[in-house]
Design an enzyme around this catalytic site. Structure first.
Site: not given
Ligand code: AMP
Length: 291
Positions: A39-40, A44-45, A161
């Site tokens: 979330g949040a 990027g997501h 990851q």
């Molecule tokens: P998180 O919510 O931080 O666990 O991220 C969820 C997914 O979004 C994971 O696969 C992250 O690698 C991806 N993610 C987070 N930040 C970015 C970013 N700046 N660019 C691309 N993917 C991202």
């Protein structure tokens, strides 16, 4: 083409509901892409949602702040929770469903199973956050099996990851295709992260220096020679830029993640990456780039 909407995406909260939705799509011959998140949501997501929509008929995002991958209770408590806003963003992006189970749905009473990946989990973010990647591998394997999705999208931003996920999917013969997606950055180079919101204005101004210093180090590796002096100078530069401390700055093989001592391996055709984690106040920033 999926029609984009201004409405919040539909939310489901149980494994049974998720399976029923996916089964109905399957009966219509539709394919399903999964986007696991905590979330949040930021751009990027959303880039992962866009990638999923480009390759699959249906895009299912997941939102679960997974307690098992946090080693510090204060970090878990401070993690931003913005579900309503996330559902709006996903609706606008054209996602078809948000799966947002609670902790009890994910880990019911009596839950006792752990997925543990050795090798690629060692060091970097696995070194200073004990149990972190077991938590990631456990929750991701559950999400893959709960959804039965055809593909799942992960950002290279969390490169270790991504390698952990590729490893257990292959080792456990889970029938899902993992799609790596490029890191999305701010104009000044800072990798987008949910944690960036917690930076003060002064810290935010310092933050992009991490990527800048890493790029300089990657360029220096192009000249060949020992990695150690380049890394040492780069750590000094990150500290001098105003970071409070550097957890790690390492040069590693891009697939096995074994540390590399010589930049020469790169010209020999070995794919390598530079990995960093550094603190600004109580915010830990990570980044990685290809060399
Ligand atoms: P998180 O919510 O931080 O666990 O991220 C969820 C997914 O979004 C994971 O696969 C992250 O690698 C991806 N993610 C987070 N930040 C970015 C970013 N700046 N660019 C691309 N993917 C991202």
């Amino acid at each position: 083409m999926t029609e984009k909407s201004q409405e919040a995406v539909e939310i489901c909260r149980t494994v049974a509901d998720l399976r029923a939705r996916v089964a109905a799509w399957r009966r219509d011959g539709l394919t399903v892409g999964l986007i696991p998140t905590m979330g949040a949501l930021h751009a990027g997501h959303i880039s992962l949602v866009d990638a999923a929509l480009a390759q699959y008929d249906r895009a299912v995002a997941t939102l679960f702040v997974n307690p098992r991958q946090f080693d510090r209770p204060d970090d878990l408590a401070a993690y931003p929770r913005t579900e309503e806003d996330d559902a709006q963003k996903l609706g606008a992006a054209g996602a078809h469903l948000l799966y947002a189970p609670n902790a009890h749905e994910m880990y019911p009473d009596g839950y006792a199973t752990n997925v543990s990946v050795s090798g690629v989990s060692a060091g970097l973010c696995g070194g200073d956050r004990p149990g972190h990647f077991d938590g990631v591998a456990t929750v991701c394997s559950k999400l893959f099996l709960q959804s039965g999705a055809d593909g799942a999208f992960f950002g290279e931003k969390d490169y270790q990851q991504l390698q952990v996920v590729q490893r257990f999917v292959s080792d456990l013969n889970i029938p899902i295709l993992i799609h790596p997606c490029a890191t999305i950055r701010e104009d000044d180079g800072l990798a987008l992260s949910s944690r960036n919101k917690r930076l003060t204005a002064v810290q935010r101004a310092i933050a992009p220096r991490l990527y800048e210093v890493m790029q300089g180090a990657a360029q220096a590796f192009g000249a060949g020679g020992d990695a150690a002096p380049v890394l040492k100078a780069a750590v000094e530069a990150i500290n001098a830029a105003g970071f409070d401390s550097v957890d790690y700055l390492e040069f590693r093989d891009a697939v096995s993640l074994t540390p590399l001592e010589k930049a020469g391996g790169v010209s020999g055709g070995q794919a390598a990456r530079l990995f960093a984690a550094a603190w600004l106040g109580d915010v830990r920033l990570i980044d990685n780039i290809p060399v």
